[in-house]
Design a protein around this motif. Structure first.
Motif, mmCIF file in Angstrom:
data_model
loop_
_atom_site.group_PDB
_atom_site.id
_atom_site.type_symbol
_atom_site.label_atom_id
_atom_site.label_comp_id
_atom_site.label_asym_id
_atom_site.label_seq_id
_atom_site.Cartn_x
_atom_site.Cartn_y
_atom_site.Cartn_z
ATOM 1 N N LEU A 82 0.868 -1.223 0.069
ATOM 2 C CA LEU A 82 -0.098 0.027 0.052
ATOM 3 C C LEU A 82 1.007 1.262 -0.017
ATOM 4 C CD1 LEU A 82 -3.211 0.531 0.583
ATOM 5 C CD2 LEU A 82 -2.479 1.295 2.862
ATOM 6 N N GLU A 87 -2.733 10.260 6.384
ATOM 7 C CA GLU A 87 -3.464 10.165 7.712
ATOM 8 C C GLU A 87 -2.733 9.026 8.455
ATOM 9 O OE1 GLU A 87 -4.733 9.931 4.442
ATOM 10 O OE2 GLU A 87 -6.012 7.959 4.169
ATOM 11 N N LEU A 172 -4.162 -2.185 9.186
ATOM 12 C CA LEU A 172 -4.776 -3.408 8.009
ATOM 13 C C LEU A 172 -5.569 -2.899 6.934
ATOM 14 C CD1 LEU A 172 -5.769 -5.686 11.306
ATOM 15 C CD2 LEU A 172 -3.520 -5.849 9.592
ATOM 16 N N PRO A 173 -5.848 -3.704 6.192
ATOM 17 C CA PRO A 173 -6.791 -3.362 5.181
ATOM 18 C C PRO A 173 -8.118 -3.075 5.822
ATOM 19 C CG PRO A 173 -5.921 -5.480 4.804
ATOM 20 C CD PRO A 173 -5.166 -5.145 5.932
ATOM 21 N N VAL A 186 -6.780 3.405 -7.380
ATOM 22 C CA VAL A 186 -6.130 2.866 -6.183
ATOM 23 C C VAL A 186 -6.709 1.493 -6.170
ATOM 24 C CG1 VAL A 186 -6.629 2.573 -3.423
ATOM 25 C CG2 VAL A 186 -6.357 4.878 -4.421
ATOM 26 N N ALA A 194 -4.026 -5.450 0.561
ATOM 27 C CA ALA A 194 -3.609 -4.285 1.511
ATOM 28 C C ALA A 194 -4.963 -3.620 1.671
ATOM 29 C CB ALA A 194 -2.487 -3.576 1.140
ATOM 30 N N GLU A 225 -5.667 1.471 12.635
ATOM 31 C CA GLU A 225 -6.184 2.379 11.740
ATOM 32 C C GLU A 225 -7.517 2.152 11.219
ATOM 33 O OE1 GLU A 225 -3.734 4.624 9.086
ATOM 34 O OE2 GLU A 225 -5.339 4.560 7.539
ATOM 35 N N ARG A 259 -10.236 7.986 12.650
ATOM 36 C CA ARG A 259 -9.102 7.342 11.889
ATOM 37 C C ARG A 259 -8.711 6.267 12.647
ATOM 38 N NH1 ARG A 259 -8.934 6.592 6.476
ATOM 39 N NH2 ARG A 259 -9.150 8.903 6.599
#
Ligand code: GLN
Length: 265
Positions: A82, A87, A172-173, A186, A194, A225, A259
């Protein structure tokens, strides 16, 4: 053709064509400004046109030039990781406030979180895991290039980790499988391993939280996150059930979007 004309005639935004040109020429952007009359050979021109084409198809500049700045450091990236997002820097900032002596970064990808922490907290023992061996190679290269010592482990979440950590962090994803919000570029060009994690995006985060709750030596802090109000609601309920005695906080990013889930035992 001259640099100045290439930039002027490119259909891409000026900054994009400048970045791609400096990559092709292996020169800084400042060099381009001071050498506007430099002419590209046919070979380099072809390279530049190829990159421009991929950019128009939606590949990110970071993926095309093979690097991305994160927390003031330059990270190598490729199609197996990724691309570091700004962020995610709040994860690092939060860790630096806590000043742990040991940390595990689960799903490290390019290594950006683990390496940024180690760069700024040299006394902290930093471990980083990923399920993907190709991602770990990128993270390892980045740690060597940036001169920090990190212990890398190939592991599906906590499966292969055995020791105790003061903090566990993870980006993590967390994108829902059928998300319509994710950008086309993306989705098309970054590793789906990811990005996606089940119908609400939280499958892996839940799995990790369950694994952490079963550890005999639990970390003092967990920082994970995620994104947005919907996931906040689901995570708050889930986490308070399996960690009834922990303090749960939600940290916002600079855009005011929920987030980071912060757990303190
Ligand atoms: N923030 C990323 C995006 O929306 C997703 C990152 C992640 O899944 N960890 O593209």
């Amino acid at each position: 053709m001259k640099i100045s004309r290439l930039i002027k005639e490119s259909s891409l935004p000026t900054l994009d064509s400048e970045l791609l040109l400096s990559c092709v020429l292996q020169k800084s952007k400042e060099w381009l400004f001071t050498n506007p009359d430099f002419g590209l050979s046919n070979e380099l021109l072809e390279k530049f046109n190829e990159l421009q084409k991929k950019r128009r198809e939606g590949v990110s500049i970071a993926a095309l030039v093979g690097s991305k700045e994160f927390f003031g450091l330059e990270f190598k990236v490729n199609e197996n990781v990724l691309i570091p997002r700004p962020e995610t820097e709040i994860l690092v900032k939060e860790v630096l406030k806590i000043q742990p002596k040991s940390l595990l970064d689960v799903g490290t990808g390019s290594g950006c979180v683990a390496i940024s922490v180690k760069k700024n907290l040299s006394n902290c023992e930093v471990w980083a895991s990923d399920i993907s061996p190709t991602a770990l190679k990128v993270a390892q290269k980045n740690s060597q290039k940036l001169g920090v010592k990190i212990e890398f482990i190939e592991s599906d979440l906590l499966e292969k980790t055995s020791r105790e950590f003061e903090i566990i962090v993870a980006n993590l994803p967390y994108v829902p499988q059928n998300s319509v919000e994710i950008e086309a570029g993306v989705k098309k060009f970054e590793p789906s391993l990811a990005l996606f994690s089940g119908s609400d995006g939280l499958d892996l985060i839940r799995k990790l939280l369950i694994q952490i709750s079963k550890l005999s030596q639990k970390p003092k802090f967990v920082l994970l996150e995620f994104s947005g109000d919907e996931q906040t609601e689901v995570l708050k309920i889930f986490t308070s059930k399996i960690f009834p005695n922990s303090k749960i906080e939600i940290l916002l990013d600079l855009a005011g979007i929920p987030r980071v889930l912060k757990l303190q035992s």
